[in-house]
Design a protein around this motif. Structure first.
Motif, PDB file in Angstrom:
ATOM      1  N   ARG A  74      77.251  68.623  57.933  1.00 31.94           N
ATOM      2  CA  ARG A  74      77.680  69.147  56.593  1.00 31.94           C
ATOM      3  C   ARG A  74      77.131  68.551  55.321  1.00 31.94           C
ATOM      4  NH1 ARG A  74      82.289  72.165  55.706  1.00 31.94           N
ATOM      5  NH2 ARG A  74      83.339  72.333  53.558  1.00 31.94           N
ATOM      6  N   PRO A  75      76.807  69.640  54.476  1.00 36.17           N
ATOM      7  CA  PRO A  75      75.897  69.176  53.273  1.00 36.17           C
ATOM      8  C   PRO A  75      76.441  67.927  52.379  1.00 36.17           C
ATOM      9  CG  PRO A  75      75.912  71.575  53.231  1.00 36.17           C
ATOM     10  CD  PRO A  75      77.014  71.021  54.483  1.00 36.17           C
ATOM     11  N   SER A  76      75.836  67.020  52.103  1.00 34.88           N
ATOM     12  CA  SER A  76      76.356  65.828  51.211  1.00 34.88           C
ATOM     13  C   SER A  76      76.080  66.030  49.851  1.00 34.88           C
ATOM     14  CB  SER A  76      75.678  64.604  51.836  1.00 34.88           C
ATOM     15  OG  SER A  76      74.264  64.754  51.376  1.00 34.88           O
ATOM     16  N   THR A  77      76.667  65.032  49.028  1.00 35.56           N
ATOM     17  CA  THR A  77      76.459  65.243  47.583  1.00 35.56           C
ATOM     18  C   THR A  77      74.724  65.249  47.281  1.00 35.56           C
ATOM     19  OG1 THR A  77      78.357  63.923  47.140  1.00 35.56           O
ATOM     20  CG2 THR A  77      76.673  63.667  45.485  1.00 35.56           C
ATOM     21  N   LEU A  78      74.203  64.556  48.033  1.00 35.76           N
ATOM     22  CA  LEU A  78      72.675  64.545  47.396  1.00 35.76           C
ATOM     23  C   LEU A  78      71.927  65.975  47.899  1.00 35.76           C
ATOM     24  CD1 LEU A  78      71.313  60.765  48.277  1.00 35.76           C
ATOM     25  CD2 LEU A  78      71.485  61.845  46.069  1.00 35.76           C
ATOM     26  N   ASP A  79      72.616  66.476  48.949  1.00 35.94           N
ATOM     27  CA  ASP A  79      72.104  67.777  49.456  1.00 35.94           C
ATOM     28  C   ASP A  79      72.299  68.842  48.287  1.00 35.94           C
ATOM     29  OD1 ASP A  79      71.071  66.936  51.883  1.00 35.94           O
ATOM     30  OD2 ASP A  79      73.087  67.159  52.794  1.00 35.94           O
ATOM     31  N   TYR A  80      73.552  68.693  47.974  1.00 29.67           N
ATOM     32  CA  TYR A  80      73.741  69.940  46.821  1.00 29.67           C
ATOM     33  C   TYR A  80      73.224  69.660  45.543  1.00 29.67           C
ATOM     34  CZ  TYR A  80      77.830  71.619  49.831  1.00 29.67           C
ATOM     35  OH  TYR A  80      78.611  72.327  50.611  1.00 29.67           O
ATOM     36  N   ILE A  81      72.946  68.126  45.492  1.00 32.22           N
ATOM     37  CA  ILE A  81      72.447  68.036  43.946  1.00 32.22           C
ATOM     38  C   ILE A  81      71.163  68.466  43.929  1.00 32.22           C
ATOM     39  CG2 ILE A  81      71.271  66.054  42.724  1.00 32.22           C
ATOM     40  CD1 ILE A  81      73.759  64.508  43.116  1.00 32.22           C
ATOM     41  N   GLN A  82      70.450  68.376  45.116  1.00 34.66           N
ATOM     42  CA  GLN A  82      68.944  68.794  45.353  1.00 34.66           C
ATOM     43  C   GLN A  82      68.940  70.397  45.367  1.00 34.66           C
ATOM     44  OE1 GLN A  82      66.874  67.689  49.066  1.00 34.66           O
ATOM     45  NE2 GLN A  82      65.018  68.237  48.313  1.00 34.66           N
ATOM     46  N   ALA A  83      69.805  70.989  45.773  1.00 31.52           N
ATOM     47  CA  ALA A  83      69.928  72.456  45.783  1.00 31.52           C
ATOM     48  C   ALA A  83      70.261  73.148  44.450  1.00 31.52           C
ATOM     49  CB  ALA A  83      70.751  72.793  47.048  1.00 31.52           C
ATOM     50  N   ILE A  84      71.006  72.440  43.708  1.00 30.42           N
ATOM     51  CA  ILE A  84      71.758  73.090  42.353  1.00 30.42           C
ATOM     52  C   ILE A  84      71.023  72.865  41.251  1.00 30.42           C
ATOM     53  CG2 ILE A  84      73.686  73.740  43.620  1.00 30.42           C
ATOM     54  CD1 ILE A  84      75.033  71.532  41.817  1.00 30.42           C
ATOM     55  N   ASP A  86      68.053  71.637  38.550  1.00 35.12           N
ATOM     56  CA  ASP A  86      66.665  71.891  38.150  1.00 35.12           C
ATOM     57  C   ASP A  86      65.773  70.547  37.955  1.00 35.12           C
ATOM     58  OD1 ASP A  86      67.471  74.645  37.759  1.00 35.12           O
ATOM     59  OD2 ASP A  86      67.981  73.956  35.577  1.00 35.12           O
ATOM     60  N   GLU A  87      66.465  69.656  37.618  1.00 30.98           N
ATOM     61  CA  GLU A  87      65.875  68.123  37.443  1.00 30.98           C
ATOM     62  C   GLU A  87      66.990  67.279  37.563  1.00 30.98           C
ATOM     63  OE1 GLU A  87      64.050  67.349  33.661  1.00 30.98           O
ATOM     64  OE2 GLU A  87      63.517  69.437  33.163  1.00 30.98           O
ATOM     65  N   TRP A  88      66.400  66.097  38.126  1.00 30.81           N
ATOM     66  CA  TRP A  88      67.602  65.076  38.589  1.00 30.81           C
ATOM     67  C   TRP A  88      67.170  63.737  38.862  1.00 30.81           C
ATOM     68  CZ3 TRP A  88      72.204  63.232  39.597  1.00 30.81           C
ATOM     69  CH2 TRP A  88      72.543  62.484  40.480  1.00 30.81           C
ATOM     70  N   ILE A  89      67.761  62.717  37.857  1.00 29.37           N
ATOM     71  CA  ILE A  89      67.221  61.423  38.068  1.00 29.37           C
ATOM     72  C   ILE A  89      68.419  60.520  38.402  1.00 29.37           C
ATOM     73  CG2 ILE A  89      66.364  59.431  36.515  1.00 29.37           C
ATOM     74  CD1 ILE A  89      65.283  61.506  34.640  1.00 29.37           C
ATOM     75  N   GLU A  90      68.502  59.850  39.296  1.00 25.13           N
ATOM     76  CA  GLU A  90      69.343  58.971  39.864  1.00 25.13           C
ATOM     77  C   GLU A  90      69.484  57.764  39.149  1.00 25.13           C
ATOM     78  OE1 GLU A  90      71.265  57.061  44.166  1.00 25.13           O
ATOM     79  OE2 GLU A  90      69.592  58.186  44.238  1.00 25.13           O
ATOM     80  N   VAL A 115      73.952  67.468  32.733  1.00 23.94           N
ATOM     81  CA  VAL A 115      75.039  67.394  33.286  1.00 23.94           C
ATOM     82  C   VAL A 115      74.846  65.799  33.595  1.00 23.94           C
ATOM     83  CG1 VAL A 115      75.836  69.639  33.889  1.00 23.94           C
ATOM     84  CG2 VAL A 115      74.390  68.399  35.421  1.00 23.94           C
ATOM     85  N   LEU A 116      76.070  65.249  34.074  1.00 22.32           N
ATOM     86  CA  LEU A 116      76.121  64.114  34.826  1.00 22.32           C
ATOM     87  C   LEU A 116      76.733  64.295  36.268  1.00 22.32           C
ATOM     88  CD1 LEU A 116      78.240  61.502  35.593  1.00 22.32           C
ATOM     89  CD2 LEU A 116      75.721  60.855  34.784  1.00 22.32           C
ATOM     90  N   ILE A 117      76.176  64.060  37.098  1.00 26.96           N
ATOM     91  CA  ILE A 117      76.883  64.191  38.556  1.00 26.96           C
ATOM     92  C   ILE A 117      76.839  62.887  39.295  1.00 26.96           C
ATOM     93  CG2 ILE A 117      76.461  65.482  40.551  1.00 26.96           C
ATOM     94  CD1 ILE A 117      74.618  67.300  39.391  1.00 26.96           C
ATOM     95  N   VAL A 118      78.239  62.742  39.925  1.00 30.22           N
ATOM     96  CA  VAL A 118      78.458  61.279  40.567  1.00 30.22           C
ATOM     97  C   VAL A 118      79.163  61.901  41.888  1.00 30.22           C
ATOM     98  CG1 VAL A 118      80.634  61.034  39.226  1.00 30.22           C
ATOM     99  CG2 VAL A 118      79.438  59.053  40.532  1.00 30.22           C
ATOM    100  N   GLY A 119      78.999  61.366  43.001  1.00 30.72           N
ATOM    101  CA  GLY A 119      79.818  61.663  44.186  1.00 30.72           C
ATOM    102  C   GLY A 119      79.719  60.783  45.146  1.00 30.72           C
ATOM    103  N   HIS A 120      80.597  60.905  46.284  1.00 35.31           N
ATOM    104  CA  HIS A 120      80.464  59.690  47.449  1.00 35.31           C
ATOM    105  C   HIS A 120      79.260  60.600  48.546  1.00 35.31           C
ATOM    106  CE1 HIS A 120      84.752  60.003  46.426  1.00 35.31           C
ATOM    107  NE2 HIS A 120      84.578  58.726  46.561  1.00 35.31           N
ATOM    108  N   GLN A 121      78.668  59.571  48.944  1.00 33.68           N
ATOM    109  CA  GLN A 121      77.430  59.943  49.863  1.00 33.68           C
ATOM    110  C   GLN A 121      77.695  59.036  51.244  1.00 33.68           C
ATOM    111  OE1 GLN A 121      75.046  62.049  49.233  1.00 33.68           O
ATOM    112  NE2 GLN A 121      74.126  61.688  51.332  1.00 33.68           N
ATOM    113  N   LYS A 122      77.943  60.323  52.357  1.00 30.11           N
ATOM    114  CA  LYS A 122      77.930  59.628  53.656  1.00 30.11           C
ATOM    115  C   LYS A 122      76.557  59.603  54.162  1.00 30.11           C
ATOM    116  CE  LYS A 122      82.460  61.509  54.875  1.00 30.11           C
ATOM    117  NZ  LYS A 122      83.448  62.352  55.523  1.00 30.11           N
ATOM    118  N   GLY A 123      76.374  59.265  55.386  1.00 21.44           N
ATOM    119  CA  GLY A 123      75.009  59.275  55.862  1.00 21.44           C
ATOM    120  C   GLY A 123      75.047  60.362  57.076  1.00 21.44           C
TER     121      GLY A 123
END
Length: 326
Positions: A74-84, A86-90, A115-123
């Protein structure tokens, strides 16, 4: 992914469908190798596969919904962040000496909007899950999340949270370092932020671990995600001293998106591709992105005070019931 690994990740109720799809592929390969036209038979089998898929995923039990929410692909937080984005800095760290890998966050652009995005991340596998503590955040994780959300509030960035955890980390060290206080502070502060806050349950929303980043103006859930006061197995162990009664607890807890929407605890259900988000992550990500953009457009029309008032009223209404005298 190899076929053997994919088979190991199949859920019990997915196996009849997987076997039928495997038969279709075998027939197609044999026909091509022997130059035989079996297009009509394949078409019939594909129609049957489509029908079977609809039958399976339109009548899932709460426990089966939970299995889908926990699916290893199942897609994780980082998967969705990468997909939606335009730019992303952790961004890392709680500025108190820890950087919990079970919580990720940072700044990005969603359709050009900061935007600011924060989420749980499973392996994704066992090794990665151990490193991420199976998505169960420590006190440092919630303090990191609060630091990032406070940053967003100061710089007028909308906050997007992605919830996917069985619960907050319940270890002895978590209690020693103030797990309860960290979650409680997040709840208090999120009620006071001026910026729009949109929370989305992308997989498993469990207990206070989910609430720690779950106070928002809007709460959405993917179709096959779950949101619960406690994992069904834990609930069963408490009530009946038998974790095997998890399915019974899942039925009673009303953990599915449909149940929660009918109870007024959820604002929106995000439809998943037939077969679950893991069957077509790109489609699921597009659904999420469109929902976030539409909701942000709606929330930006309100003032900060209006958003705070609506947020407060939203959570005050939860749990209200009417007692009818005998």
């Amino acid at each position: 992914m190899t076929d053997s690994k994919r088979k190991l990740q199949l859920l019990d109720f997915e196996k009849p469908l997987a076997e039928l799809e495997s038969r279709i592929e075998q027939i197609r390969t044999l026909a091509e190798n022997n130059d035989v036209d079996v297009s009509e038979q394949i078409q019939q089998l594909e129609a049957r596969a489509t029908q079977l898929r609809q039958e399976i995923f339109s009548s899932l039990t709460p426990m089966q919904e939970l299995q889908l929410a926990r699916h290893p692909r199942r897609p994780s937080t980082l998967d969705y962040i990468q997909a939606i984005t335009d730019e992303w800095i952790e961004l890392h760290g709680d500025r108190q000496g820890t950087d919990d890998p079970a919580v990720v966050g940072g700044v990005g652009k969603l359709a050009g909007q900061p935007v600011l995005i924060v989420g749980h991340q499973k392996g994704r596998d066992t090794k990665d899950n151990v490193a991420r503590n199976f998505g169960m955040a420590s006190p440092g994780g919630y303090r990191k999340a609060l630091r990032l959300m406070d940053h967003a509030n100061r710089f007028n960035l909308p906050i997007l949270t992605f919830i996917d955890t069985p619960a907050a980390w319940a270890g002895l060290e978590a209690e020693q370092y103030g797990q309860g206080e960290a979650i409680a502070r997040n709840l208090r502060e999120m009620f006071q932020f001026d910026v729009p806050i949109i929370c989305t349950v992308i997989g498993e929303g469990g207990s206070g671990g989910a609430l720690g980043i779950g106070v928002g103006d809007r709460l959405a859930m993917f179709e096959h995600s779950i949101y619960s006061v406690a994992p069904p197995e834990a609930c069963a162990a408490i009530l009946w001293r038998d974790a095997q009664k998890g399915p019974k607890a899942a039925d009673a807890l009303k953990i599915t998106a449909k149940d929660l929407l009918s109870l007024g605890l959820m604002d929106q259900i995000l439809p998943e591709p037939m077969g679950g988000a893991h069957s077509n992550p790109i489609e699921a990500a597009q659904t999420l992105k469109q929902s976030l953009l539409s909701t942000l457009d709606e929330l930006w029309r309100l003032s900060g005070q209006e958003r705070r008032d609506l947020r407060y009223d939203k959570f005050r209404r939860m749990g209200i019931f009417t007692q009818i005298a005998a």
